[in-house]
Structure formats: structure tokens, C-alpha cells
Design a protein around this motif. Structure first.
Motif, PDB file in Angstrom:
ATOM      1  N   ASP A   1      12.810  -9.742   7.169  1.00  0.00           N
ATOM      2  CA  ASP A   1      11.903  -8.924   6.374  1.00  0.00           C
ATOM      3  C   ASP A   1      12.671  -8.247   5.239  1.00  0.00           C
ATOM      4  O   ASP A   1      13.857  -7.926   5.381  1.00  0.00           O
ATOM      5  CB  ASP A   1      11.252  -7.874   7.285  1.00  0.00           C
ATOM      6  CG  ASP A   1       9.965  -7.311   6.699  1.00  0.00           C
ATOM      7  OD1 ASP A   1       9.560  -7.738   5.599  1.00  0.00           O
ATOM      8  OD2 ASP A   1       9.375  -6.432   7.359  1.00  0.00           O
ATOM      9  N   LEU A   2      11.997  -8.027   4.117  1.00  0.00           N
ATOM     10  CA  LEU A   2      12.661  -7.416   2.962  1.00  0.00           C
ATOM     11  C   LEU A   2      11.784  -6.359   2.329  1.00  0.00           C
ATOM     12  O   LEU A   2      10.561  -6.361   2.476  1.00  0.00           O
ATOM     13  CB  LEU A   2      13.034  -8.467   1.925  1.00  0.00           C
ATOM     14  CG  LEU A   2      11.931  -9.007   1.000  1.00  0.00           C
ATOM     15  CD1 LEU A   2      12.540  -9.634  -0.234  1.00  0.00           C
ATOM     16  CD2 LEU A   2      11.047 -10.012   1.732  1.00  0.00           C
ATOM     17  N   LEU A   3      12.433  -5.442   1.601  1.00  0.00           N
ATOM     18  CA  LEU A   3      11.725  -4.394   0.900  1.00  0.00           C
ATOM     19  C   LEU A   3      11.162  -4.937  -0.414  1.00  0.00           C
ATOM     20  O   LEU A   3      11.863  -5.625  -1.161  1.00  0.00           O
ATOM     21  CB  LEU A   3      12.656  -3.214   0.608  1.00  0.00           C
ATOM     22  CG  LEU A   3      13.220  -2.474   1.827  1.00  0.00           C
ATOM     23  CD1 LEU A   3      14.129  -1.325   1.371  1.00  0.00           C
ATOM     24  CD2 LEU A   3      12.109  -1.937   2.724  1.00  0.00           C
ATOM     25  N   SER A   4       9.909  -4.598  -0.697  1.00  0.00           N
ATOM     26  CA  SER A   4       9.280  -4.983  -1.957  1.00  0.00           C
ATOM     27  C   SER A   4       9.721  -4.019  -3.063  1.00  0.00           C
ATOM     28  O   SER A   4      10.392  -3.005  -2.808  1.00  0.00           O
ATOM     29  CB  SER A   4       7.760  -4.942  -1.813  1.00  0.00           C
ATOM     30  OG  SER A   4       7.337  -3.603  -1.591  1.00  0.00           O
ATOM     31  N   ALA A   5       9.332  -4.321  -4.295  1.00  0.00           N
ATOM     32  CA  ALA A   5       9.665  -3.441  -5.412  1.00  0.00           C
ATOM     33  C   ALA A   5       9.089  -2.044  -5.208  1.00  0.00           C
ATOM     34  O   ALA A   5       9.740  -1.035  -5.502  1.00  0.00           O
ATOM     35  CB  ALA A   5       9.163  -4.050  -6.721  1.00  0.00           C
ATOM     36  N   SER A   6       7.878  -1.982  -4.687  1.00  0.00           N
ATOM     37  CA  SER A   6       7.269  -0.671  -4.441  1.00  0.00           C
ATOM     38  C   SER A   6       7.984   0.062  -3.300  1.00  0.00           C
ATOM     39  O   SER A   6       8.100   1.294  -3.317  1.00  0.00           O
ATOM     40  CB  SER A   6       5.777  -0.821  -4.124  1.00  0.00           C
ATOM     41  OG  SER A   6       5.581  -1.625  -2.975  1.00  0.00           O
ATOM     42  N   ASP A   7       8.483  -0.692  -2.311  1.00  0.00           N
ATOM     43  CA  ASP A   7       9.271  -0.073  -1.245  1.00  0.00           C
ATOM     44  C   ASP A   7      10.559   0.544  -1.809  1.00  0.00           C
ATOM     45  O   ASP A   7      10.944   1.655  -1.434  1.00  0.00           O
ATOM     46  CB  ASP A   7       9.647  -1.109  -0.185  1.00  0.00           C
ATOM     47  CG  ASP A   7       8.468  -1.602   0.626  1.00  0.00           C
ATOM     48  OD1 ASP A   7       7.504  -0.842   0.795  1.00  0.00           O
ATOM     49  OD2 ASP A   7       8.519  -2.756   1.090  1.00  0.00           O
ATOM     50  N   ILE A   8      11.229  -0.198  -2.682  1.00  0.00           N
ATOM     51  CA  ILE A   8      12.471   0.298  -3.278  1.00  0.00           C
ATOM     52  C   ILE A   8      12.211   1.576  -4.063  1.00  0.00           C
ATOM     53  O   ILE A   8      12.978   2.552  -3.977  1.00  0.00           O
ATOM     54  CB  ILE A   8      13.103  -0.777  -4.179  1.00  0.00           C
ATOM     55  CG1 ILE A   8      13.577  -1.974  -3.339  1.00  0.00           C
ATOM     56  CG2 ILE A   8      14.255  -0.204  -4.998  1.00  0.00           C
ATOM     57  CD1 ILE A   8      14.705  -1.656  -2.388  1.00  0.00           C
ATOM     58  N   ALA A   9      11.120   1.582  -4.811  1.00  0.00           N
ATOM     59  CA  ALA A   9      10.772   2.782  -5.565  1.00  0.00           C
ATOM     60  C   ALA A   9      10.523   3.958  -4.633  1.00  0.00           C
ATOM     61  O   ALA A   9      10.961   5.090  -4.897  1.00  0.00           O
ATOM     62  CB  ALA A   9       9.553   2.514  -6.438  1.00  0.00           C
ATOM     63  N   ALA A  10       9.838   3.703  -3.532  1.00  0.00           N
ATOM     64  CA  ALA A  10       9.561   4.770  -2.570  1.00  0.00           C
ATOM     65  C   ALA A  10      10.843   5.277  -1.923  1.00  0.00           C
ATOM     66  O   ALA A  10      11.027   6.489  -1.739  1.00  0.00           O
ATOM     67  CB  ALA A  10       8.594   4.262  -1.507  1.00  0.00           C
ATOM     68  N   LEU A  11      11.757   4.352  -1.571  1.00  0.00           N
ATOM     69  CA  LEU A  11      13.016   4.756  -0.954  1.00  0.00           C
ATOM     70  C   LEU A  11      13.835   5.633  -1.894  1.00  0.00           C
ATOM     71  O   LEU A  11      14.425   6.642  -1.487  1.00  0.00           O
ATOM     72  CB  LEU A  11      13.807   3.505  -0.553  1.00  0.00           C
ATOM     73  CG  LEU A  11      15.060   3.715   0.300  1.00  0.00           C
ATOM     74  CD1 LEU A  11      14.709   4.336   1.641  1.00  0.00           C
ATOM     75  CD2 LEU A  11      15.785   2.392   0.499  1.00  0.00           C
ATOM     76  N   ASN A  12      13.850   5.271  -3.180  1.00  0.00           N
ATOM     77  CA  ASN A  12      14.613   6.039  -4.161  1.00  0.00           C
ATOM     78  C   ASN A  12      13.995   7.403  -4.460  1.00  0.00           C
ATOM     79  O   ASN A  12      14.685   8.309  -4.949  1.00  0.00           O
ATOM     80  CB  ASN A  12      14.755   5.245  -5.458  1.00  0.00           C
ATOM     81  CG  ASN A  12      15.796   4.153  -5.362  1.00  0.00           C
ATOM     82  OD1 ASN A  12      16.860   4.359  -4.784  1.00  0.00           O
ATOM     83  ND2 ASN A  12      15.494   2.989  -5.915  1.00  0.00           N
ATOM     84  N   SER A  13      12.716   7.546  -4.163  1.00  0.00           N
ATOM     85  CA  SER A  13      12.049   8.824  -4.445  1.00  0.00           C
ATOM     86  C   SER A  13      11.884   9.690  -3.190  1.00  0.00           C
ATOM     87  O   SER A  13      11.139  10.666  -3.215  1.00  0.00           O
ATOM     88  CB  SER A  13      10.679   8.567  -5.077  1.00  0.00           C
ATOM     89  OG  SER A  13       9.842   7.842  -4.203  1.00  0.00           O
ATOM     90  N   GLY A  14      12.567   9.311  -2.110  1.00  0.00           N
ATOM     91  CA  GLY A  14      12.530  10.123  -0.899  1.00  0.00           C
ATOM     92  C   GLY A  14      11.487   9.715   0.106  1.00  0.00           C
ATOM     93  O   GLY A  14      11.286  10.412   1.113  1.00  0.00           O
ATOM     94  N   GLY A  15      10.809   8.595  -0.117  1.00  0.00           N
ATOM     95  CA  GLY A  15       9.778   8.140   0.809  1.00  0.00           C
ATOM     96  C   GLY A  15      10.347   7.365   1.984  1.00  0.00           C
ATOM     97  O   GLY A  15      11.543   7.078   2.053  1.00  0.00           O
ATOM     98  N   THR A  16       9.465   7.015   2.914  1.00  0.00           N
ATOM     99  CA  THR A  16       9.840   6.233   4.092  1.00  0.00           C
ATOM    100  C   THR A  16       9.276   4.826   3.952  1.00  0.00           C
ATOM    101  O   THR A  16       8.107   4.650   3.606  1.00  0.00           O
ATOM    102  CB  THR A  16       9.296   6.881   5.379  1.00  0.00           C
ATOM    103  OG1 THR A  16       9.871   8.189   5.521  1.00  0.00           O
ATOM    104  CG2 THR A  16       9.641   6.048   6.603  1.00  0.00           C
ATOM    105  N   VAL A  17      10.112   3.822   4.213  1.00  0.00           N
ATOM    106  CA  VAL A  17       9.700   2.419   4.102  1.00  0.00           C
ATOM    107  C   VAL A  17       9.883   1.738   5.449  1.00  0.00           C
ATOM    108  O   VAL A  17      10.597   2.240   6.328  1.00  0.00           O
ATOM    109  CB  VAL A  17      10.500   1.686   3.006  1.00  0.00           C
ATOM    110  CG1 VAL A  17      10.229   2.312   1.650  1.00  0.00           C
ATOM    111  CG2 VAL A  17      11.996   1.711   3.311  1.00  0.00           C
ATOM    112  N   THR A  18       9.237   0.587   5.606  1.00  0.00           N
ATOM    113  CA  THR A  18       9.197  -0.082   6.910  1.00  0.00           C
ATOM    114  C   THR A  18       9.682  -1.519   6.811  1.00  0.00           C
ATOM    115  O   THR A  18       9.315  -2.250   5.883  1.00  0.00           O
ATOM    116  CB  THR A  18       7.757  -0.064   7.463  1.00  0.00           C
ATOM    117  OG1 THR A  18       7.380   1.284   7.740  1.00  0.00           O
ATOM    118  CG2 THR A  18       7.654  -0.875   8.744  1.00  0.00           C
ATOM    119  N   LEU A  19      10.518  -1.926   7.757  1.00  0.00           N
ATOM    120  CA  LEU A  19      10.926  -3.312   7.917  1.00  0.00           C
ATOM    121  C   LEU A  19      10.707  -3.729   9.371  1.00  0.00           C
ATOM    122  O   LEU A  19      10.951  -2.953  10.297  1.00  0.00           O
ATOM    123  CB  LEU A  19      12.404  -3.497   7.553  1.00  0.00           C
ATOM    124  CG  LEU A  19      12.766  -3.415   6.068  1.00  0.00           C
ATOM    125  CD1 LEU A  19      14.283  -3.457   5.889  1.00  0.00           C
ATOM    126  CD2 LEU A  19      12.116  -4.549   5.281  1.00  0.00           C
TER     127      LEU A  19
END
Length: 329
Positions: free
Chosen positions: A218-236
Motif C-alpha cells: 500500500d502507498l500514500l496518495s498525493a492527498s495523503d502526503i499533503a495531509a501528513l505534511n500538515s499534521g494530519g493522520t494517514v492510513t496504510l
């Protein structure tokens, strides 16, 4: 590290048979006692790149029926669910007991002729993109079932997930990080839903050699990367791969490495069977710019010794970007 159990999909046995979803892969049902199964499913909200729209989506299901340790091939089948979540199973008699095994979203898989072969039965996936269209692989079993009475069986996802958050540590005032890529690596290609792994209770699966490993999961999408860089939580998501507690004497996160696994196990290639998270970022220090810095974290039930990524669990992983240094490690 917090770990909790994902919601499970539950089969409820009803008294009436289900007529709408006729088998497409199986021959006509033999004569016998028909029991209807009503699938009641849950839908937790997390998403990832390979995640199906409906997290408990079932597109096909294998049902293996055993009596006294022997497969009943005329009563076992793979069925496509085109609409609704109902199936019916026919049994030779309502006075006998049967062991049932369910294996969903992996296409047609023939059950072993003898029930003793169940732990070795499994499926091989080309990649995880099939999750999007077919749904997550799932499995369940029911022992000693009597068609003369109602019952229930639990169908469990064979994947787990990591919820990942990057903590912007205020003590780090010299290095800035921007994530550019993230994905699961060395993931399971093969899943044995009814297997056993030493040291673990219940069913568990692990890859056994390099041919059973996918380099990329599984990989992070572009929107996931943006969320990770802005302090959000992402899922794999990952497919279960229980390699066990390989470093029982290690007490540091930095010591959980491929080199340490090779030394502890005496197997140079053992670490290549262990699933890990790889994050790529650009980094800036007062004296240098780095376009591609890779961070790798071997996954498991703890941060130091265990290398088992387990089905149907949720882990929270916080990345503490505390370092004021960029080094070769």
C-alpha cells in the motif's frame, strides 16, 4: 503502540434459503438440507490508496465443507455475490456435523481434500490493487456445525492497518522535513488464512521465503502526503505477515534493523521477509539540502523486538521528527 481490533463481518445463519445469489462458478447444488447465511457487515471509516469503497465489500466467497476430516466437494463451492450479502449452503444431512471454512475476495480456491491440509491452504496475490475492485481478503471458520440448528460465524479481514501521524517536535529547530512518498515494503504476497505461527494463538499467516514477498504494498496518495505534511493522520494497509519476536533482547528502536535480525537469527535473508514502512522526505539543515532522505521502520506489536503484522488490527504510529542531524543511518 496502541492496538485495537477492527470490526468483523458476521455471518448469521437464517432458517430460510437465499434464492437470489445463485452460484456462478459452482455446479447445481446437490440434494440435501439448505441453510441460509445472512451476511451482516460493518464499515469503519479509514481509507488508503488500495482501499475498497466499502471496507467490508464481498465480491466472491469460497465455502469448504468437511465431514469427519474429508472435503465434500459436491457441497463446497465458490460463489460470486453480485448483489446483496446472502448465500445458502446445502448439507447432505441435518443429523451430521460439519466443519466449514470461508475464504472471500480471492477468486476460486479449491479446498484441500483432507482437513489436515487446511493450514497450508492459501492464495497468492499479484499486487494489492485487487483490494480496490474485489475487497479485502477475508476468512472465517465454523467447527461442529449442525444444520438442524441456527448458528453464526465471524468473517475477519486478513489485513490490518497503520494510522500514521508526524509529530513536529519543537526541540528540533535545525532540520525541516517535507514528506514526498510513503509506502509499505516487503509485504506478504501469499496469505494462509487458517495457518499457524509458533508463539501466536489462533490462525496466523507469514511469508516463508522470498517468492512470497511483494516488494511494494500500500502507498500514500498525493492527498495523503499533503495531509501528513500538515499534521494530519494517514492510513496504510498490510496483509498479515507474522514473522514473530526476532529480537527478544533488543531494547532500542534504533536496534530494530535488518542487520540485527541477520545476526540474531543467523539468516542473512530473514529481514527481507519482514514488512516495514518506508517514508521519503526532503530535508533542509543550516548547512545542506537533501532531496531524498529515507526513513524505514520495521513493523510489529512493539518498536523493538516483534516483527508480526497481524490481521484485523489497528496500530497508531507517531513519527517523532526530533533529530537535529541527518546521517547515513
Amino acid at each position: 503502540m496502541r492496538r485495537s481490533v477492527l470490526f468483523a463481518a458476521v455471518f448469521l445463519l437464517a432458517g430460510a434459503s437465499c434464492g437470489k445469489d445463485s452460484p456462478k462458478e459452482a455446479p447445481a447444488a446437490p440434494a440435501g438440507v439448505s441453510v441460509g447465511f445472512d451476511l451482516k457487515l460493518s464499515d469503519p471509516p479509514a481509507r488508503s490508496s488500495f482501499c475498497p469503497e466499502t471496507l467490508d465489500k464481498i465480491t466472491d466467497i469460497n465455502v469448504w465443507v468437511y465431514q469427519e476430516g474429508v472435503l465434500l466437494p459436491d457441497y463446497s463451492f465458490c460463489r460470486t455475490l453480485s448483489s446483496g450479502n446472502q448465500i445458502s449452503i446445502v448439507f447432505p444431512s441435518d443429523s451430521a456435523v460439519y466443519d466449514l471454512y470461508f475464504f472471500a475476495n480471492v477468486g476460486t480456491i479449491a479446498g484441500p481434500a483432507l482437513e489436515s491440509g487446511i493450514p497450508s491452504a492459501g492464495a497468492s496475490l499479484d499486487d494489492y490493487s485487487s483490494f480496490t475492485a474485489k475487497g479485502f481478503p477475508m476468512a472465517g471458520s465454523l467447527s461442529g456445525f449442525s444444520p438442524s440448528g441456527n448458528g453464526s460465524a465471524v468473517l475477519t479481514r486478513l489485513v490490518g492497518r497503520y494510522d500514521i501521524h508526524a509529530f513536529d517536535n519543537p526541540s528540533n529547530d535545525k532540520v525541516s522535513y517535507t514528506f514526498t512518498e510513503g509506502r509499505m515494503k516487503s509485504c506478504a504476497r501469499v496469505i494462509r488464512p487458517f495457518g499457524h505461527v509458533d508463539g501466536l494463538d489462533g490462525f496466523a499467516s507469514r511469508v516463508q521465503d522470498g517468492s512470497e514477498v511483494l516488494e511494494n504494498g500500500d502507498l500514500l496518495s498525493a492527498s495523503d502526503i499533503a495531509a501528513l505534511n500538515s499534521g494530519g493522520t494517514v492510513t496504510l494497509y498490510y496483509l498479515e505477515n507474522c514473522q514473530g519476536r526476532l529480537l527478544p533482547d533488543n531494547v532500542t528502536q534504533y536496534g530494530k534493523s535488518a542487520e540485527a535480525v541477520a545476526e540474531a537469527t543467523g539468516e542473512a535473508s530473514r529481514a527481507a521477509l519482514c514488512s516495514y514502512l518506508e517514508l521519503t522526505c526532503s530535508a533542509s539543515t543550516p548547512t545542506a539540502e537533501y532531496s531524498s532522505v529515507k526513513y524505514r521502520a520495521y513493523l510489529g506489536s512493539d518498536a523493538t523486538s516483534d516483527f508480526s503484522v497481524v490481521r484485523n488490527t489497528v496500530h497508531s504510529l507517531t513519527l517523532d521528527m526530533a533529530s537535529n542531524l541527518i546521517n547515513a543511518n
